[in-house]
Design a protein around this motif. Structure first.
Motif, PDB file in Angstrom:
ATOM      1  N   ASP A   1     -15.847  -0.604   0.602  1.00 57.75           N
ATOM      2  CA  ASP A   1     -15.496  -1.264   1.873  1.00 57.75           C
ATOM      3  C   ASP A   1     -14.730  -0.247   2.709  1.00 57.75           C
ATOM      4  OD1 ASP A   1     -14.754  -2.930   3.975  1.00 57.75           O
ATOM      5  OD2 ASP A   1     -13.957  -4.517   2.706  1.00 57.75           O
ATOM      6  N   LEU A   2     -15.205  -0.034   3.916  1.00 55.48           N
ATOM      7  CA  LEU A   2     -14.520   0.882   4.839  1.00 55.48           C
ATOM      8  C   LEU A   2     -13.998   0.110   6.040  1.00 55.48           C
ATOM      9  CD1 LEU A   2     -16.879   3.965   4.562  1.00 55.48           C
ATOM     10  CD2 LEU A   2     -14.484   3.808   3.843  1.00 55.48           C
TER      11      LEU A   2
ATOM     12  N   ASP B   1     -15.379  -2.534   7.076  1.00 57.38           N
ATOM     13  CA  ASP B   1     -16.491  -3.136   7.802  1.00 57.38           C
ATOM     14  C   ASP B   1     -17.253  -4.157   6.968  1.00 57.38           C
ATOM     15  OD1 ASP B   1     -17.429  -1.287   6.016  1.00 57.38           O
ATOM     16  OD2 ASP B   1     -18.737  -0.239   7.410  1.00 57.38           O
TER      17      ASP B   1
ATOM     18  N   GLU C   1      -9.306  -9.192   9.856  1.00 57.33           N
ATOM     19  CA  GLU C   1      -7.926  -8.678   9.797  1.00 57.33           C
ATOM     20  C   GLU C   1      -7.166  -9.234   8.611  1.00 57.33           C
ATOM     21  OE1 GLU C   1      -6.316  -6.443  11.241  1.00 57.33           O
ATOM     22  OE2 GLU C   1      -7.064  -6.088  13.248  1.00 57.33           O
ATOM     23  N   PRO C   2      -6.397  -8.455   7.923  1.00 59.95           N
ATOM     24  CA  PRO C   2      -6.367  -7.002   8.055  1.00 59.95           C
ATOM     25  C   PRO C   2      -7.661  -6.424   7.526  1.00 59.95           C
ATOM     26  CG  PRO C   2      -5.122  -7.652   6.129  1.00 59.95           C
ATOM     27  CD  PRO C   2      -5.537  -8.926   6.818  1.00 59.95           C
ATOM     28  N   SER C   3      -8.044  -5.255   7.972  1.00 61.72           N
ATOM     29  CA  SER C   3      -9.233  -4.624   7.407  1.00 61.72           C
ATOM     30  C   SER C   3      -8.844  -3.972   6.084  1.00 61.72           C
ATOM     31  CB  SER C   3      -9.834  -3.615   8.382  1.00 61.72           C
ATOM     32  OG  SER C   3      -8.881  -2.681   8.802  1.00 61.72           O
ATOM     33  N   THR C   4      -9.815  -3.918   5.183  1.00 55.40           N
ATOM     34  CA  THR C   4      -9.519  -3.426   3.839  1.00 55.40           C
ATOM     35  C   THR C   4     -10.457  -2.285   3.474  1.00 55.40           C
ATOM     36  OG1 THR C   4     -11.007  -5.076   2.880  1.00 55.40           O
ATOM     37  CG2 THR C   4      -8.693  -5.677   3.053  1.00 55.40           C
ATOM     38  N   HIS C   5      -9.921  -1.365   2.735  1.00 54.50           N
ATOM     39  CA  HIS C   5     -10.707  -0.259   2.189  1.00 54.50           C
ATOM     40  C   HIS C   5     -10.701  -0.407   0.681  1.00 54.50           C
ATOM     41  CE1 HIS C   5      -8.763   1.223   5.954  1.00 54.50           C
ATOM     42  NE2 HIS C   5     -10.038   1.250   6.256  1.00 54.50           N
ATOM     43  N   LYS C   6     -11.883  -0.329   0.087  1.00 56.04           N
ATOM     44  CA  LYS C   6     -12.003  -0.549  -1.348  1.00 56.04           C
ATOM     45  C   LYS C   6     -12.898   0.509  -1.960  1.00 56.04           C
ATOM     46  CE  LYS C   6     -11.600  -5.555  -0.745  1.00 56.04           C
ATOM     47  NZ  LYS C   6     -12.331  -6.838  -0.810  1.00 56.04           N
TER      48      LYS C   6
END
Lengths: 323, 323, 323, 323
Positions: free
Chosen positions: A94-95, A97, A102-107
């Protein structure tokens, strides 16, 4: 054809490899019987970690002086090479997108076939069998299957908090590193204890530094299965006598080529299968070596927190020294 | 159609969910600005872990009394379910029949898309962005790509050794667990400190127990994204004021459904993106709860040793308490 | 607690499941002996695919009329659910930001533990053993290890080009689908041949449509291990007599619950282990059903191109019909 | 240090690499504009596969003479090496000991980051962007994210059934293989057509054999990124003019080092991003070369059945020729 990377060209070890005296299979089997601790502990699959009592934990935490924390896990290595034939995996899942706004997450996803020479990892007691038997005598074929290990898994070990002792052989010998193939023998261990003012005792974790990652940084990676510095089997009775709980190295503790006839990893067989001593392989001990030299203290609080993987034969780890 | 497994049928939470007062997006943004610590530390991507000095480490190790070691990593969970939509992977890669004969070796591959509700893990500062910005203000889209995070990765954090404080809410309230959806508010934190005789201070790690894994064991798994006990955002200014370094829970610290309009994980946004406080999610705190109750001490030495994954947004972990 | 997704709530099958007459283990063993083709072919691990000669291939390609190409592989399913307990993996490894600048490249990683109910896949002959023996009589424990299958792997099969026959049972019966648990019996096969004007012959591939994916789309996913439409074992002597090469379905060919005492997947055991007939599981046959109905032709050129995985027990596939 | 494997020592290509005339970036951009087919088709993300009509499918199946089926997928390669830096994964997940007793089942997990030089695979139109744009002009950064490609994914392509033409350059030149770095130019294509009695036409698939896997078998693997035989960009206008649908090779179609200034894979950029022509990389064409030579026919029915991966930038494949 030019080398597509910027890494230095690997330099093979010098011709005069000194991996110590040849040991016959009969001599090895006698050695195995000598250091064997089968039947001694319950639960058996914690093996020598049963030596580490709450009292030992307290004494280990009392070793802390400066409060400096030094990790030993080398970077997750996703690039294949001579000592990393099964590169670790790391993918972003996950970038910012994929999930709602919200909040956006990076995985990310991680994966590793972690045994081998690339990943800092712990070997649990199910990792090694000798003559078909795991530590404590069970039959490997019955105890380890596609679903994992039913004896000696890493979850049975849990974490370890104990006194760590750094046997910094290059520091003792005044070299940058030990040459690949060079054996560390019983006398070397005794000499190192004296030189570094340490005392290996009951329940301790012994970490052998051979300088692999300094050599790798300066000369490039090489195939450790072909040539690596580590213990000759004649050091193992001494370590057994001292009652160590854990053995680790920046290599994999075994000198290679193996001095034992017909046996690839005799120190693995003795430590894991005979003595019930888990191993830590591929630790980056460079920062610890520097920190120990600065303070003059080669003993410290050591923490190993393997992932809780039921059935797992070990775990990637990032051991910590607290000086 | 019968349930094919032996697990108990999941029981949904009671109808009267108490996730606290609704918070508007404007109120949230004001809160975010209040607790924000951007620009305060170097290196920035260690965030609030910069609060943990060597002195703090020494004091934390001095907390050890009994020497009891308690791990918090839940078992690597390879079975999909309501709270494990991305099951972890575990495959045996050698059952003694792949490598040359002696000793025989058993090896395995592990993998995990570890963020989510199934794996005990650490969130590094790159995990969360709010309004497109990571902690310290950088633009998420520029700093995180397919190659990983260039700011706030888990390697920048390294390990943490500090004082841990267990806020065992069910123990305070005399319940087996908090119901899914129940909020823990600022006043609850203050009351828990008094009841458990603890004091949350600068550089401490706060672990919130809501009893998730006891409830799961007794009633079966449920979807934590739909309903989970955790902090209401009104607890965050208090925790910010105290200067905590780390926040963890057996849930994921956020009460769900979210009380903040248009925001899924407001506590994640405040802790990680505003305060620079990494999170520990999905810890199994049952054994720690029992051990703390037995000794009456809810403070201890806490050790977190994430894997050294350059570019990683976090790591599976097995945190340790030493009592 | 509300359902977090938009998917329709799964509807369990009707109470009056008709999975056919109960078959004792002794009757099953007699059936197994009847349809067994062990010792008949070389190479043995291509099994019934040895029936498909070059002549058969030519005749199959001559079946093409309209030139319409219809794939049967269902979408790579990365979302866990009642019929997808081991979701497939799909991660982007390059989003144009990892490799050097021009052209920019996008790359991805895929992974799957593809046996089960989620992935369209082929079962090679090593997938199933009955009473410890693989097809042709070898001992499973000796022939399949951590390094893969040494007999009956998917590489031994290679691709298949043959005549495909669609047994579209819902079309025959005038239903949208067969209810989960409904058995397709020998008489149903004969009736379907007549109704659809097809003739199952030597070397043919039989594809059984039960309408699973239409039902799934309309009513939601359910657990196929608990209830699925498929063949009763009494259909297998007929298919054996006809000399089929391949059997496939939008389910997994086995009616579930199994009508055979003590046996989970009796059709798998008969097809793969006795008859040497590989299976195609979880095909999406909806488009093919529509195309066949439009043309009135339920026979076509069928192409199956499994990945070339040495040691693999099967492969994810995307079979093609050319009408 | 000796080589630990039995593989022959890699032999670097000869010094006189002939990768053709240097092409400036301006010349390349003019070329790109010349062969570009943007805006021509709907759906756009099937690109040149839109040329393959049902009529074309029928004519292709009519090419079948002998009924010989030849697969082109090289073995799933789990061993890292100079041309396999991201080795494919293959793990057994059930060895008859995980699921309930009868029948026993053997299962496996496969995984691959399949772009690169190790896996036979198809490049979908989302794989390549030039100057930030995908085929048909969309902005790559908007169309491809962590969730996959929203334009030009492999599911949009589906399978392909068409006429295949083998340009067997070593057969034409009387060599065992082309040397790494040797360019195949427009004139070579024309000469090969004449020599092999083939005619490349609208909707055809062109497969270029450079003999990579014969060289690899005899001399060992080498780094194809450093030196590989393939098309010079001057061959692309010819192929564009002929209206090909698909381009494939036992290399990756690009001669390397690239003759275009500042551009790594110019043929990829032209084929995929300008012409909408998917690519097949790393095909094992040795068996097809032998079969074609025996029959004297270098035209055949070609089948490509990529996995149905929504969002995927391509797929591992095992293309089939039917002669």
């Amino acid at each position: 054809m030019s080398n597509p990377t910027d890494e230095p060209t690997p330099t093979p070890p010098s011709a005069t490899v000194r991996n110590g005296p040849v040991v016959s299979r009969e001599e090895f089997d006698a050695l195995f019987a000598t250091v064997r601790t089968w039947g001694r502990w319950a639960p058996a699959d914690r093996g020598a970690w049963n030596r580490v009592t709450a009292d030992h934990v307290r004494r280990a935490t009392a070793l802390v002086r400066s409060g400096t924390v030094v990790p030993m896990g080398r970077p997750w290595d996703t690039v294949s090479g001579p000592d990393n034939g099964k590169p670790a995996l790391h993918y972003m899942s996950d970038l910012g997108d994929v999930e709602p706004p919200e909040p956006s997450t990076h995985k990310d996803f991680i994966g590793a076939d972690y045994h081998g020479k690339g990943v800092s990892h712990l070997d649990a007691l199910s990792h090694i069998a000798y003559r078909g038997r795991l530590y404590d005598g069970g039959t490997a074929r019955e105890l380890v299957g596609a679903g994992g290990a039913r004896f000696g898994d890493v979850s049975a070990l849990g974490p370890l908090v104990t006194k760590g002792v750094l046997l910094d052989l290059p520091a003792v010998l005044g070299n940058a590193w030990l040459e690949p193939g060079q054996a560390v023998r019983a006398a070397d261990v005794v000499a190192a204890e004296a030189a570094l003012d340490v005392n290996i005792g009951e329940g301790d974790a012994v970490l052998l530094r051979v300088g692999r990652f300094r050599r790798r940084r300066e000369l490039g990676a090489w195939d450790l299965d072909a040539a690596g510095a580590g213990f000759h089997v004649d050091a193992m009775p001494l370590l057994a006598e001292r009652g160590i709980a854990l053995l680790g190295s920046d290599g994999d503790s075994d000198v290679r080529p193996s001095p034992v006839e017909g046996l690839n990893s005799p120190v693995h067989a003795l430590a894991v299968a005979a003595m019930g001593v888990p191993l830590l392989d591929n630790l980056d001990l460079e920062a610890l070596s520097v920190a120990a030299a600065e303070t003059g203290r080669y003993e410290f609080l050591l923490l190993v927190a393997p992932l809780n993987i039921p059935g797992g034969t070990g775990s990637p780890v990032n051991p910590i020294a607290v000086l």
